[in-house]
Design an enzyme around this catalytic site. Structure first.
Site, PDB file in Angstrom:
ATOM      1  N   HIS A 121       5.494  -9.165  -4.875  1.00  0.00           N
ATOM      2  CA  HIS A 121       6.353  -7.876  -4.599  1.00  0.00           C
ATOM      3  C   HIS A 121       7.664  -8.190  -4.551  1.00  0.00           C
ATOM      4  O   HIS A 121       8.170  -9.404  -4.120  1.00  0.00           O
ATOM      5  CB  HIS A 121       5.853  -7.538  -3.251  1.00  0.00           C
ATOM      6  CG  HIS A 121       6.166  -6.094  -2.634  1.00  0.00           C
ATOM      7  ND1 HIS A 121       7.442  -5.912  -2.232  1.00  0.00           N
ATOM      8  CD2 HIS A 121       5.556  -4.698  -2.548  1.00  0.00           C
ATOM      9  CE1 HIS A 121       7.525  -4.711  -1.830  1.00  0.00           C
ATOM     10  NE2 HIS A 121       6.456  -3.940  -1.837  1.00  0.00           N
ATOM     11  N   ASP A 198       3.100 -14.119   1.871  1.00  0.00           N
ATOM     12  CA  ASP A 198       3.388 -12.648   2.212  1.00  0.00           C
ATOM     13  C   ASP A 198       2.174 -12.284   2.572  1.00  0.00           C
ATOM     14  O   ASP A 198       1.161 -11.676   1.520  1.00  0.00           O
ATOM     15  CB  ASP A 198       4.044 -12.128   1.180  1.00  0.00           C
ATOM     16  CG  ASP A 198       4.049 -10.660   0.871  1.00  0.00           C
ATOM     17  OD1 ASP A 198       3.417  -9.899   1.964  1.00  0.00           O
ATOM     18  OD2 ASP A 198       4.821 -10.130   0.028  1.00  0.00           O
ATOM     19  N   GLN A 201      -0.505  -7.445   2.403  1.00  0.00           N
ATOM     20  CA  GLN A 201      -1.697  -6.637   1.501  1.00  0.00           C
ATOM     21  C   GLN A 201      -3.082  -7.434   2.088  1.00  0.00           C
ATOM     22  O   GLN A 201      -4.163  -6.693   1.780  1.00  0.00           O
ATOM     23  CB  GLN A 201      -1.383  -6.836   0.287  1.00  0.00           C
ATOM     24  CG  GLN A 201      -2.192  -5.737  -0.645  1.00  0.00           C
ATOM     25  CD  GLN A 201      -1.603  -4.365  -0.319  1.00  0.00           C
ATOM     26  OE1 GLN A 201      -2.238  -3.452  -0.063  1.00  0.00           O
ATOM     27  NE2 GLN A 201      -0.119  -3.956  -0.292  1.00  0.00           N
ATOM     28  N   LYS A 224       0.407  -1.055   7.285  1.00  0.00           N
ATOM     29  CA  LYS A 224      -0.622  -1.225   6.354  1.00  0.00           C
ATOM     30  C   LYS A 224      -1.885  -1.539   7.193  1.00  0.00           C
ATOM     31  O   LYS A 224      -3.030  -1.837   6.516  1.00  0.00           O
ATOM     32  CB  LYS A 224      -0.379  -2.265   5.417  1.00  0.00           C
ATOM     33  CG  LYS A 224       0.860  -1.763   4.621  1.00  0.00           C
ATOM     34  CD  LYS A 224       1.124  -2.716   3.291  1.00  0.00           C
ATOM     35  CE  LYS A 224       2.328  -2.077   2.426  1.00  0.00           C
ATOM     36  NZ  LYS A 224       2.983  -3.021   1.519  1.00  0.00           N
ATOM     37  N   CYS A 364       6.339  -1.741  -6.843  1.00  0.00           N
ATOM     38  CA  CYS A 364       7.452  -2.755  -6.171  1.00  0.00           C
ATOM     39  C   CYS A 364       7.060  -4.062  -6.813  1.00  0.00           C
ATOM     40  O   CYS A 364       7.245  -5.197  -5.972  1.00  0.00           O
ATOM     41  CB  CYS A 364       7.363  -3.148  -4.935  1.00  0.00           C
ATOM     42  SG  CYS A 364       8.195  -1.507  -4.079  1.00  0.00           S
TER      43      CYS A 364
END
Ligand SMILES: *Cc1c(COP(=O)(O)O)cnc(C)c1O
Length: 406
Positions: A121, A198, A201, A224, A364
């Site tokens: 991303h 990261d 997600q 999220k 993104c």
């Protein structure tokens, strides 16, 4: 687990009618919807608990402080951090990554190297470009294949004693691929590099255990994970957070200030300058409670069934191109696709007319789209409140779009 109807009843927005159709919300990869349990925590905070934290001697301030710190412990327990002081509240994943990248930007020097992956991303690319510009370090990229799977052999060749930090996503927001971060972390540690993952997600679907992973930093966003926007967390190993320079200066992050020099507060407050998003932190805690009330494995299993069902149906559509790993056991419930000869934006627009919310574009992650030489994809991403019937309607919608556009 609650029945699907009981779960759906927790989310008021799912009762909305969009363009004369019941909303089908398949844009959970961008942000998930918020259950009443979280909305109620927000209402309760501003109705009865609002005060600034960590400063007041008065009762309200102490109550707000307790609630905020209890939420930090919920985040700590959820990700299995050793200490709650290893959990920093941030504005979200982007802020979390910038905090770490900015610190390493100050600690690195020319000749040092940072490794990211081709699947990242923009939030996990640009902060490192800035850190490299500041420090003279250089940025290396782990390549991916046509499924979006990272090339671990190429990764090993990139690693050396020059590698200071490896920063990779756990799950791809554009393709849903779950990356083998265990192996990535282990190999990085062998050359003495630090690893940031990261987890924006991954955290809504898996339950990452930061100690089992032995990850150095892990970044997430509450919005999220059924929580509100503008809040998230950064896990960092204590010894690394102690070495890292503060990200922002201000109130609340100091021990003593004089014009010659200031000394910084203990962890986590060294990284929490200014009045934080108090309500957001508390609501993030409520969102974690909500996920546990359903069961983390139950959520993951149900979403996987939705994924398998949807992929099987999509494969029957002629002229569809599906992206991502075909091995669905290495995917979360994210589906990226295109219809041959049709712009993804046009598909998204027709689906919206049918009340179906999907994401179109580069998500993104422009380098992924460049790899495939496409302007973007249509992305459907599921959450625990989605249903098989919604997927049937979605499939019909795609067929309709295909007829209209080709
Ligand atoms: C959403 C997302 C981000 C950015 O999260 P913000 O909440 O916008 O800060 C970063 N990485 C991945 C993989 C994402 O899905």
């Amino acid at each position: 687990m609650k029945s699907i109807n009981e779960i759906r009843a927790d989310f008021p927005i799912l009762r909305r009618i969009i363009n004369h159709k019941p909303l089908i919300y398949f844009d959970n990869g961008a942000t998930s919807q918020t259950p009443m349990q979280v909305i109620e925590a927000i209402i309760a905070y501003y109705s009865y608990e609002n005060a600034n934290i960590h400063r007041g001697v008065h009762t309200l301030s102490q109550e707000a402080t307790d609630l905020y710190e209890q939420a930090r412990i919920k985040v700590q327990k959820h990700f299995n951090a050793r200490k709650s002081s290893e959990i920093l509240f941030t504005a979200g994943t982007t802020h979390s990554i910038n905090l770490v990248a900015s610190g390493y930007g100050a600690l690195m020097k020319a000749g040092d190297e940072v490794i990211v992956s081709a699947s990242e991303h923009h939030s996990n690319i640009v902060p490192w470009q800035l850190a490299c510009q500041r420090s003279g370090a250089s940025l290396k990229v782990i390549p991916m294949d046509e499924r979006g799977v990272l090339d671990l052999q190429a990764y090993e060749q990139l690693l050396s004693e020059r590698t200071k930090i490896v920063s990779v996503q756990h799950v791809s927001n554009a393709l849903g691929n779950i990356h083998p971060i265990e192996a990535i972390i282990e190999k990085a540690h062998r050359v003495g590099a630090v690893v940031l993952v990261d987890g924006a997600q991954a955290a809504p679907h898996l339950q990452p255990d930061v100690q089992a992973l032995d990850v150095d930093f892990y970044a997430v966003s509450a919005h999220k994970m059924y929580g509100p926007t503008g809040v998230g967390a950064l896990y960092g190993k204590e010894e690394l957070l102690l070495q890292l320079p503060p990200y922002q200066g201000g109130g609340e992050m100091i021990k003593e200030v004089c014009f010659e020099k200031s000394t910084y507060a203990d962890l986590p407050y060294k990284f929490e300058a200014g009045t934080p998003n108090i309500c957001g932190g508390i609501a993030f805690g409520a969102a974690i409670d909500y996920m546990h009330s359903l069961g983390m494995t139950e959520i993951a299993d149900y979403e996987h069934e939705l994924l398998v069902y949807a992929i099987e149906k999509l494969k029957t559509i002629k002229g569809i191109v599906l992206y991502g790993n075909e091995d669905l056991s290495k995917r979360t419930a994210v589906i990226s696709f295109n219809l041959k000869g049709v712009h993804p934006y046009d598909v998204g627009t027709i689906l919206d007319k049918l009340g179906i919310a999907v994401r179109t574009g580069h998500h993104c992650a422009q380098p992924i789209m460049d790899y495939y030489r496409i302007p973007g994809t249509v992305r459907a991403s599921f959450a625990v409140y989605n249903t098989f019937e919604e997927i049937d309607t979605f499939i019909e919608g795609i067929k309709k779009a295909q007829k209209m556009l080709s």
